[in-house]
Design a protein around this motif. Structure first.
Motif, PDB file in Angstrom:
ATOM      1  N   ALA B 173      19.514  25.152 -12.421  1.00  0.00           N
ATOM      2  CA  ALA B 173      18.577  24.178 -12.382  1.00  0.00           C
ATOM      3  C   ALA B 173      17.868  22.901 -11.541  1.00  0.00           C
ATOM      4  O   ALA B 173      17.317  22.444 -11.163  1.00  0.00           O
ATOM      5  CB  ALA B 173      18.588  22.917 -13.877  1.00  0.00           C
ATOM      6  N   ARG B 174      19.691  22.481 -10.847  1.00  0.00           N
ATOM      7  CA  ARG B 174      19.517  21.407  -9.224  1.00  0.00           C
ATOM      8  C   ARG B 174      19.555  22.456  -8.272  1.00  0.00           C
ATOM      9  O   ARG B 174      18.203  21.829  -7.747  1.00  0.00           O
ATOM     10  CB  ARG B 174      21.231  21.610  -9.431  1.00  0.00           C
ATOM     11  N   ASN B 175      20.056  23.369  -8.354  1.00  0.00           N
ATOM     12  CA  ASN B 175      19.543  24.711  -6.757  1.00  0.00           C
ATOM     13  C   ASN B 175      18.146  25.280  -6.848  1.00  0.00           C
ATOM     14  O   ASN B 175      17.215  25.469  -5.624  1.00  0.00           O
ATOM     15  CB  ASN B 175      20.467  25.406  -6.213  1.00  0.00           C
ATOM     16  N   VAL B 176      17.330  25.603  -7.556  1.00  0.00           N
ATOM     17  CA  VAL B 176      16.532  26.086  -7.887  1.00  0.00           C
ATOM     18  C   VAL B 176      14.732  25.316  -8.527  1.00  0.00           C
ATOM     19  O   VAL B 176      13.917  24.810  -7.720  1.00  0.00           O
ATOM     20  CB  VAL B 176      16.366  27.780  -8.548  1.00  0.00           C
ATOM     21  N   LEU B 177      15.085  24.680  -8.632  1.00  0.00           N
ATOM     22  CA  LEU B 177      14.232  23.409  -9.457  1.00  0.00           C
ATOM     23  C   LEU B 177      14.289  22.035  -9.018  1.00  0.00           C
ATOM     24  O   LEU B 177      12.919  21.746  -9.673  1.00  0.00           O
ATOM     25  CB  LEU B 177      14.004  23.645 -11.175  1.00  0.00           C
ATOM     26  N   GLY B 178      15.079  21.597  -8.542  1.00  0.00           N
ATOM     27  CA  GLY B 178      15.159  20.547  -7.893  1.00  0.00           C
ATOM     28  C   GLY B 178      15.333  19.331  -8.724  1.00  0.00           C
ATOM     29  O   GLY B 178      15.367  18.176  -8.437  1.00  0.00           O
ATOM     30  N   VAL B 179      16.549  20.293  -9.900  1.00  0.00           N
ATOM     31  CA  VAL B 179      17.004  18.865 -10.939  1.00  0.00           C
ATOM     32  C   VAL B 179      18.269  17.964 -10.602  1.00  0.00           C
ATOM     33  O   VAL B 179      19.017  18.868 -10.726  1.00  0.00           O
ATOM     34  CB  VAL B 179      16.602  19.317 -12.448  1.00  0.00           C
ATOM     35  N   ALA B 180      17.957  17.025 -10.376  1.00  0.00           N
ATOM     36  CA  ALA B 180      18.926  15.925  -9.668  1.00  0.00           C
ATOM     37  C   ALA B 180      20.735  16.065 -10.812  1.00  0.00           C
ATOM     38  O   ALA B 180      21.828  16.776 -10.066  1.00  0.00           O
ATOM     39  CB  ALA B 180      19.430  15.090  -8.875  1.00  0.00           C
ATOM     40  N   ASP B 181      20.398  15.749 -11.810  1.00  0.00           N
ATOM     41  CA  ASP B 181      21.910  15.310 -12.604  1.00  0.00           C
ATOM     42  C   ASP B 181      20.796  16.397 -14.324  1.00  0.00           C
ATOM     43  O   ASP B 181      20.782  15.413 -15.208  1.00  0.00           O
ATOM     44  CB  ASP B 181      22.454  14.230 -13.496  1.00  0.00           C
ATOM     45  N   PRO B 182      21.618  18.018 -14.413  1.00  0.00           N
ATOM     46  CA  PRO B 182      20.409  18.256 -15.416  1.00  0.00           C
ATOM     47  C   PRO B 182      21.220  17.958 -16.651  1.00  0.00           C
ATOM     48  O   PRO B 182      22.704  18.531 -16.788  1.00  0.00           O
ATOM     49  CB  PRO B 182      20.911  20.046 -14.749  1.00  0.00           C
ATOM     50  N   SER B 183      20.820  18.244 -17.457  1.00  0.00           N
ATOM     51  CA  SER B 183      21.276  18.168 -18.796  1.00  0.00           C
ATOM     52  C   SER B 183      21.163  19.044 -19.658  1.00  0.00           C
ATOM     53  O   SER B 183      20.019  19.792 -19.637  1.00  0.00           O
ATOM     54  CB  SER B 183      20.000  16.908 -20.314  1.00  0.00           C
ATOM     55  N   VAL B 184      21.754  19.437 -20.809  1.00  0.00           N
ATOM     56  CA  VAL B 184      22.418  20.577 -21.007  1.00  0.00           C
ATOM     57  C   VAL B 184      22.188  21.294 -22.578  1.00  0.00           C
ATOM     58  O   VAL B 184      22.876  19.836 -23.176  1.00  0.00           O
ATOM     59  CB  VAL B 184      23.614  21.990 -20.264  1.00  0.00           C
TER      60      VAL B 184
END
Lengths: 332, 332
Positions: B173-184
């Motif tokens: 999510a961080r590296n491909v979708l560019g979400v800074a601090d992904p929630s899980v």
């Protein structure tokens, strides 16, 4: 006797016992739900729970004395997962289940599924030969309905339990939906025999020996396609699939509305097919009585519908036969 | 060298190695898919499989010599569940994986997921500390995307593996979708802590200790709602949910079309969001190389899209960090 009696007031029709405290909204939805069931369908309903909270809602609807009330002081919280504590005496769940057993009435609750299953099994007991009860839901498909079983009754079943769920689901399709010779599919991750997790692979070995028309594996995209009459799975997967369908229908219709392709109001007629307001809840099969578990988020319309389903199921109570045990020795 | 070479012809860009024999349609879709990837996106693709069948398709598209071909005599059937037999030498899968390893290229196959996972693990190997690889798919939500992991890599994971999937999914999510601090979120059958089957309950105990922003349980209706950036589950449930979404979107749009509320042609723009043609396949994370598993039913458009996704992933190959092992001693 109207507000504290345990005697039926509804003439010959068997009453539906409703857990007034169950669901996310408690009496705020269950009381008007009971009133709708009574006013629109003539169903005699008994509300079980805290008399004070129930009377307050009845007053709000100008309906004091219109439905029976049985007091139960304790409430099982929605967070209760169903272990022993749920079955303590004095809760609306236990008191309701006991009344349903005494009267051979149907029982309806929008409480925690695990807690309802625990209480119902303890009070009503399983039918002979049944290893575990399972929740059956009839899902609308383009050409009719498909029964999803187990939709959340038993989160960690054995393969033998899954094989029995197939028999219960087929009985439901035959007796409730009127399908003469229902076909059964096992939900898995590939249509080929032998694909699946350990549980599904073992169940796939048992199912050909069960007294059902087993068609092999079906996949996630087949659930709503209507290619089989009954889709069998474990209660964990089944519950997630059921709720995934609800969310997916909502998201899809939302995207259609946002794209400006169709009027939101007209899309509701499709959306309604897949909400608890329409299907009215899941039947808990395999017990010596009729139990319907409504969605925790049920509105009064969903509660009324669940009462109607329960009443219909109770009328043909012997529809689900005792289950034969699968040939356990073939399990590897 | 064009048709039997193993040398890159595409200049500096790393090639994408495509299993020409994978998928329900084999070369009939993979060859035009490779041509689309080359013609529309300038991607250098190597087709691996039976030269004769591939050449026949290339001729049909007037494209002999346009993409590289590497011969592999054997074909892994789609019915192969992924046990040892899938990894025999000489198959298009194994030959393709070995070429991808030698060239540090990305590998794409629409073959049996189990077989692709087996071959990829044997040739590329796991990253340090990774217990099992997992498939990640980015699902469109009303406001963005949610990563579903594991969408079918490991059907029977342990709770420790699920905890690692969370870390891999967050990295994606961080590296491909560019979400800074992904929630899980952990997919389960109730939002309250402690609800679930045995596996989910154990994973729920491990996840708070993992280096991710863990938000607790999510349910089936939350998957497309976008309330978390990453939804973690086992590969059995995840694969069923992924395919259930595809089927559910199709059924819902079919019901809308049948109700005459919207033009079928215009509904396609919503339907396309949830087909393999758009998302292009699942990334197999946790290996020392990039592998994309396309849907078995992939059309040439889906194959081309999968090649594009693989090329993009390979460009940032170190995006998925080595996974820390969860604290095993807390498992009960």
């Amino acid at each position: 006797m109207a507000e504290d009696g345990t005697q039926p007031t509804g003439g010959t029709a068997r009453r539906v016992v409703l857990d007034a405290m169950g669901g996310d909204h408690g009496p705020a939805e269950t009381v008007p739900g009971a009133l709708r069931a009574r006013r629109e369908h003539g169903l005699p309903v008994v509300l079980v729970g805290r008399t004070e909270a129930i009377r307050r809602e009845l007053r709000r609807h100008g309906a004091v004395g219109e439905v029976d009330v049985l007091h139960a002081e304790e409430v099982v919280p929605m967070t209760e997962a169903g272990a022993g504590a749920a079955a303590r005496p004095g809760t609306s769940l236990m008191t309701g289940c006991e009344l349903a057993r005494r009267e051979a009435a149907a029982f309806v609750s929008a409480g925690s599924t695990g807690a309802v299953v625990t209480c119902a099994v303890r009070t009503l007991g399983r039918r002979e030969g049944v290893l575990r009860p399972a929740l059956a839901v009839a899902l609308p498909t383009p050409a009719g309905s498909t029964v999803l079983i187990d939709a959340g009754g038993t989160a960690d079943p054995t393969a033998e339990m899954l094989a029995q769920f197939a028999v219960m689901g087929a009985a439901y399709a035959r007796n409730v939906l009127g399908v003469a010779d229902p076909s059964v599919g096992l939900l898995s991750i590939g249509s080929e025999r032998g694909k699946g997790n350990r549980l599904a692979r073992r169940a796939g070995q048992l199912l050909p020996a069960m007294p059902v028309r087993f068609q092999g594996n079906v996949e996630g995209h087949d659930v709503l396609a209507g290619i089989v009459d009954v889709v069998v799975t474990d209660g964990f997967t089944g519950n997630i699939v059921l709720k995934n369908i609800e969310g997916c229908v909502r998201t899809t219709l939302g995207l259609v509305a946002r794209a400006g392709i169709a009027e939101p109001r007209r899309l509701d007629q499709v959306g309604r097919l897949y909400t608890a307001d329409t299907h009215g809840g899941a039947a808990l099969l395999g017990l010596t009585g009729t139990v319907v578990v409504a969605h925790g988020a049920s509105t009064s319309a969903a509660i009324a519908r669940a009462c109607l389903v329960a009443s219909g199921l109770a009328a043909g109570e012997d529809l689900v036969p005792a289950c034969g045990r699968p040939p356990v020795e073939t399990v590897t």
